[in-house]
Scaffold this motif. Structure first.
Motif, PDB file in Angstrom:
ATOM      1  N   ARG A  58       0.838  -1.217   0.000  1.00  0.00           N
ATOM      2  CA  ARG A  58       0.000   0.000   0.000  1.00  0.00           C
ATOM      3  C   ARG A  58       0.865   1.256   0.000  1.00  0.00           C
ATOM      4  O   ARG A  58       0.599   2.230  -0.707  1.00  0.00           O
ATOM      5  CB  ARG A  58      -0.926   0.010   1.220  1.00  0.00           C
ATOM      6  CG  ARG A  58      -2.093  -0.966   1.072  1.00  0.00           C
ATOM      7  CD  ARG A  58      -3.182  -0.687   2.099  1.00  0.00           C
ATOM      8  NE  ARG A  58      -4.274  -1.631   1.954  1.00  0.00           N
ATOM      9  CZ  ARG A  58      -5.219  -1.541   1.009  1.00  0.00           C
ATOM     10  NH1 ARG A  58      -5.194  -0.543   0.134  1.00  0.00           N
ATOM     11  NH2 ARG A  58      -6.171  -2.446   0.940  1.00  0.00           N
ATOM     12  N   ASN A  71       2.449   1.779  -3.402  1.00  0.00           N
ATOM     13  CA  ASN A  71       1.509   2.403  -4.346  1.00  0.00           C
ATOM     14  C   ASN A  71       1.318   3.888  -4.043  1.00  0.00           C
ATOM     15  O   ASN A  71       1.285   4.721  -4.943  1.00  0.00           O
ATOM     16  CB  ASN A  71       0.147   1.697  -4.297  1.00  0.00           C
ATOM     17  CG  ASN A  71       0.240   0.277  -4.813  1.00  0.00           C
ATOM     18  OD1 ASN A  71       1.170  -0.063  -5.545  1.00  0.00           O
ATOM     19  ND2 ASN A  71      -0.717  -0.571  -4.414  1.00  0.00           N
ATOM     20  N   TYR A  87       2.043   6.961  -6.713  1.00  0.00           N
ATOM     21  CA  TYR A  87       1.085   8.005  -7.128  1.00  0.00           C
ATOM     22  C   TYR A  87       1.598   9.398  -6.753  1.00  0.00           C
ATOM     23  O   TYR A  87       1.554  10.336  -7.550  1.00  0.00           O
ATOM     24  CB  TYR A  87      -0.285   7.764  -6.473  1.00  0.00           C
ATOM     25  CG  TYR A  87      -0.950   6.467  -6.894  1.00  0.00           C
ATOM     26  CD1 TYR A  87      -1.024   6.102  -8.237  1.00  0.00           C
ATOM     27  CD2 TYR A  87      -1.527   5.607  -5.957  1.00  0.00           C
ATOM     28  CE1 TYR A  87      -1.633   4.916  -8.619  1.00  0.00           C
ATOM     29  CE2 TYR A  87      -2.135   4.421  -6.336  1.00  0.00           C
ATOM     30  CZ  TYR A  87      -2.185   4.078  -7.676  1.00  0.00           C
ATOM     31  OH  TYR A  87      -2.789   2.904  -8.055  1.00  0.00           O
ATOM     32  N   LYS A 138      -6.909  12.624 -10.109  1.00  0.00           N
ATOM     33  CA  LYS A 138      -7.156  11.177 -10.058  1.00  0.00           C
ATOM     34  C   LYS A 138      -6.050  10.460  -9.285  1.00  0.00           C
ATOM     35  O   LYS A 138      -6.309   9.601  -8.423  1.00  0.00           O
ATOM     36  CB  LYS A 138      -7.244  10.633 -11.502  1.00  0.00           C
ATOM     37  CG  LYS A 138      -7.767   9.217 -11.562  1.00  0.00           C
ATOM     38  CD  LYS A 138      -7.844   8.708 -12.982  1.00  0.00           C
ATOM     39  CE  LYS A 138      -7.920   7.191 -12.972  1.00  0.00           C
ATOM     40  NZ  LYS A 138      -7.596   6.594 -14.255  1.00  0.00           N
ATOM     41  N   LEU A 139      -4.817  10.827  -9.583  1.00  0.00           N
ATOM     42  CA  LEU A 139      -3.682  10.184  -8.903  1.00  0.00           C
ATOM     43  C   LEU A 139      -3.681  10.507  -7.410  1.00  0.00           C
ATOM     44  O   LEU A 139      -3.367   9.650  -6.572  1.00  0.00           O
ATOM     45  CB  LEU A 139      -2.354  10.632  -9.538  1.00  0.00           C
ATOM     46  CG  LEU A 139      -2.064  10.092 -10.942  1.00  0.00           C
ATOM     47  CD1 LEU A 139      -0.858  10.811 -11.567  1.00  0.00           C
ATOM     48  CD2 LEU A 139      -1.793   8.579 -10.905  1.00  0.00           C
ATOM     49  N   GLY A 166      -6.297  11.079  -5.593  1.00  0.00           N
ATOM     50  CA  GLY A 166      -7.355  10.262  -4.997  1.00  0.00           C
ATOM     51  C   GLY A 166      -6.886   8.830  -4.770  1.00  0.00           C
ATOM     52  O   GLY A 166      -7.127   8.230  -3.711  1.00  0.00           O
ATOM     53  N   LEU A 167      -6.205   8.287  -5.770  1.00  0.00           N
ATOM     54  CA  LEU A 167      -5.686   6.914  -5.648  1.00  0.00           C
ATOM     55  C   LEU A 167      -4.668   6.819  -4.507  1.00  0.00           C
ATOM     56  O   LEU A 167      -4.648   5.842  -3.752  1.00  0.00           O
ATOM     57  CB  LEU A 167      -5.020   6.482  -6.964  1.00  0.00           C
ATOM     58  CG  LEU A 167      -5.969   6.229  -8.141  1.00  0.00           C
ATOM     59  CD1 LEU A 167      -5.192   6.088  -9.457  1.00  0.00           C
ATOM     60  CD2 LEU A 167      -6.817   4.964  -7.885  1.00  0.00           C
ATOM     61  N   LYS A 190      -6.417   6.826  -1.146  1.00  0.00           N
ATOM     62  CA  LYS A 190      -7.111   5.555  -0.952  1.00  0.00           C
ATOM     63  C   LYS A 190      -6.167   4.503  -0.349  1.00  0.00           C
ATOM     64  O   LYS A 190      -6.576   3.689   0.483  1.00  0.00           O
ATOM     65  CB  LYS A 190      -7.654   5.066  -2.303  1.00  0.00           C
ATOM     66  CG  LYS A 190      -8.921   4.258  -2.177  1.00  0.00           C
ATOM     67  CD  LYS A 190      -9.590   4.034  -3.514  1.00  0.00           C
ATOM     68  CE  LYS A 190     -10.555   2.865  -3.398  1.00  0.00           C
ATOM     69  NZ  LYS A 190     -11.498   3.028  -2.276  1.00  0.00           N
ATOM     70  N   GLU A 191      -4.925   4.520  -0.781  1.00  0.00           N
ATOM     71  CA  GLU A 191      -3.959   3.546  -0.268  1.00  0.00           C
ATOM     72  C   GLU A 191      -3.677   3.741   1.229  1.00  0.00           C
ATOM     73  O   GLU A 191      -3.212   2.834   1.898  1.00  0.00           O
ATOM     74  CB  GLU A 191      -2.629   3.632  -1.044  1.00  0.00           C
ATOM     75  CG  GLU A 191      -2.723   3.281  -2.518  1.00  0.00           C
ATOM     76  CD  GLU A 191      -2.996   1.791  -2.777  1.00  0.00           C
ATOM     77  OE1 GLU A 191      -2.796   0.975  -1.848  1.00  0.00           O
ATOM     78  OE2 GLU A 191      -3.418   1.461  -3.902  1.00  0.00           O
TER      79      GLU A 191
END
Lengths: 293, 293
Positions: free
Chosen positions: A234, A237, A241, A262-263, A265-266, A269-270
Motif C-alpha cells: 500500500r 503504491n 502516485y 485522479k492520482l 485520490g488513488l 485511498k492507499e
C-alpha cells in the motif's frame, strides 16, 4: 523535482483565503504547522546523517566534489517518505536512515549526470551552474552510486535489522535507480522537448523517475520498519502516485489537472487502512502546495 | 586492461625455446594446457551466466545498449579470479557466479564512461568505436551499476549462501568500483598524459583500478566459497598484486620491470599456504604472457 518548501506553502494557504475568518481555519493551520514540523525534523535528520556519511576527507579530490554534488542536488521528498513510512508501520526513524540517504544519493547521481555537458547532447534540461568540470562530475556520479549502496549494506547494526531486509531494500533501490526506474525515465526524455512534449510521455517519465523513486522510498521504509506485506504494498503504491503527481506538477503542463486529481485520490485511498496521526502527516504529500516546485 | 589470451601465450612459449628438446618441456606444456582449459571453462561459464542475466528484452532501447556495452568491454581476469578463488577454498563455482558477473558489470560501466566524449575532456584514452550516442552510453553505464548489484543481491539461493555473505560481497564490490577503487584511479588519471606519466602514477592508478578490482574478485570468491579469514586476506593480497602487475604491464612503460618482478614475487608468496592443483592454476595469473595485453 519537487522540494519541501513548507514555509512558502503555509503563507500561500493563508493568503489564498483573505476574506475568511481565521478562527474557522485554526485547526487546519495547526495541522499544517504540525505537518511542517514533522517533515522538517525528518529532513534535518537526513541531512545530519548524510553530512556524517560524506565528510570532506582524503582524497579531497574525490570527496569534495562528492560532498558538493550530494548537497547541490535539489531535495526530493522520496527519502523523507522512506523515514515516514518506517515510522508509520511502527519502526524507529534510525532504522530507515541509511536507506533514506541511499535514495537521496541515487537521485543526486542521476541529477548530476542529467546535467553533464556531453558533446552531442541536446539540452532539454535547464543548464545549471557547474562547480567542477565534466570529467569530475561524471566520475563523482559514478562514485556516488556505489557509495550509497555501500552505506546501506553497512547499516545492519544501525537498522537493528536482519540482513534479509537490507538485501531486499538494496534490490528495491537498485531497481528504482536503474533501468526499470530513473534510467528508463531518462531514456524516454532523450531528445524530447519538454515544452511541446506529449501528456502521455510526461506521465510515463514522471512515473518512472519521481514515481518509482517515491514508491521505492515508501516500500523501503515499510520493509525496514517491520511492516506487513500488505502495508509495504500500500505504501509503495502511495509513493508511486505521489511521486508521479510531483513529477507532473513540476512540468507545469496545462491539461493534466484531471490526471493529477485522479492520482491524488488513488494515493489517499492507499492510506485508508492506516490509522493515527502519522497517517495524516504522510497524506500531506499529496498536496502539491506542500511540496512546492 | 589485460585479457585472457591463452592461445597466443602457448605459442609464444613454445617458440621461445626452439633449440631445447620438446620432451624436456612436455610437463610444462601439459601444465599450460591444463591452465588454459581451466580459465577458458570459467570464462565460458561467466559469459553464459551474463547472457542469461541480460537478455535483449523490453524496453529494447534500454536493454540492447546494456547488452552491447556489457560484452563490448574488454574482459579482465578479475571475474575469473573470483570464481577460481571460490573453488580454491573449497566452494562450488556457481556460488561465485553472480559476484563474478557483478564485477565484470562494474568494469564494463567504468570502461563505457571512461570513453564518453565529454565537451571538455582531454582524451588520454584511445578513442573507441561508439555504437550509441553519448547520452545512451552515459545512461547505460548508470544503469549497469545498479543492475550488477541487483543481480548479486538476488543471488542468495543460487549462491547457497547466507545473506551476511552477500552483504559483505556487496560492500567489497561497491568499495572496489567506487571512490576507493576504480573511480579514485580514474581521478588520478585525469589530465595525465599516459606516455609521459610518472612511474609512481602508473603504479598508483594500476593499484586502484586493476589492483582493487582483482583484490575484490579474489576476496569475494573466497568469502562466497566459505574460506577462512586468513584465506580471504591472502587471496585479496594476491589479487591486488596480480591486478597491479596487469595494469602496469598494459601501460608498457619502460623501467618498471623490477617493480613487476617484485609484485609477482609478493603475489606468489600469498599462495604458498594453499595446496593442490587449483593453487597452481591460480598462480598462472602472475604470468603476464598468460594475460596478454
Amino acid at each position: 523535482m519537487a522540494t519541501f518548501n513548507t514555509k512558502t506553502t503555509f503563507m500561500t494557504h493563508s493568503r489564498s483565503n483573505p476574506s475568511r475568518s481565521s478562527s474557522r481555519y485554526l485547526p487546519r493551520l495547526v495541522a499544517m504547522a504540525q505537518s511542517q514540523s514533522y517533515w522538517a525534523s525528518i529532513e534535518s535528520d537526513i541531512e545530519t546523517y548524510l553530512k556524517k556519511a560524506i565528510p570532506i576527507r582524503s582524497p579531497e579530490s574525490v570527496f569534495e566534489p562528492m560532498h558538493h554534488l550530494t548537497f547541490a542536488a535539489p531535495r526530493t521528498t522520496a527519502p523523507a517518505l522512506c523515514v515516514a513510512a518506517c515510522e508509520l508501520v511502527g519502526g524507529n526513524r534510525i532504522q530507515a536512515m541509511a536507506a533514506a540517504c541511499a535514495i537521496h544519493l541515487m537521485h543526486a547521481a542521476a541529477y548530476t549526470h542529467e546535467h553533464l555537458p556531453l558533446t552531442d547532447r541536446p539540452r532539454p534540461k535547464p543548464t545549471i551552474q557547474h562547480k567542477f568540470d565534466p570529467n569530475i562530475e561524471l566520475l563523482t556520479g559514478d562514485g556516488i552510486i556505489p557509495f550509497g549502496l555501500e552505506l546501506l549494506a553497512r547499516s545492519m547494526d544501525l537498522a537493528q535489522s536482519n540482513p534479509d531486509k537490507i538485501l531486499r531494500v538494496i534490490i528495491e533501490i537498485t531497481r528504482a535507480s536503474g533501468s526499470q526506474g530513473i534510467v528508463e525515465g531518462q531514456y524516454r526524455e532523450l531528445g524530447v522537448d519538454e515544452l511541446s512534449s506529449d501528456i502521455k510521455i510526461i506521465e510515463y517519465v514522471s512515473n518512472k523517475k519521481e514515481g518509482e523513486l517515491h514508491a521505492c522510498g515508501a516500500a523501503c521504509g515499510a520493509i525496514l520498519g517491520g511492516g506487513a506485506e500488505e502495508e509495504i504494498e500500500r505504501l509503495r503504491n502511495f509513493g508511486l502516485y505521489v511521486g508521479t503527481v510531483q513529477g507532473i506538477v513540476a512540468k507545469n503542463k496545462p491539461g493534466m489537472e484531471e490526471k493529477i486529481e485522479k492520482l491524488k485520490g488513488l494515493a489517499l485511498k492507499e492510506l485508508e487502512s492506516f490509522k493515527g496521526d502519522k497517517s495524516e502527516l504522510i497524506s500531506r504529500l499529496v498536496e502539491p502546495s506542500l511540496c512546492a516546485a
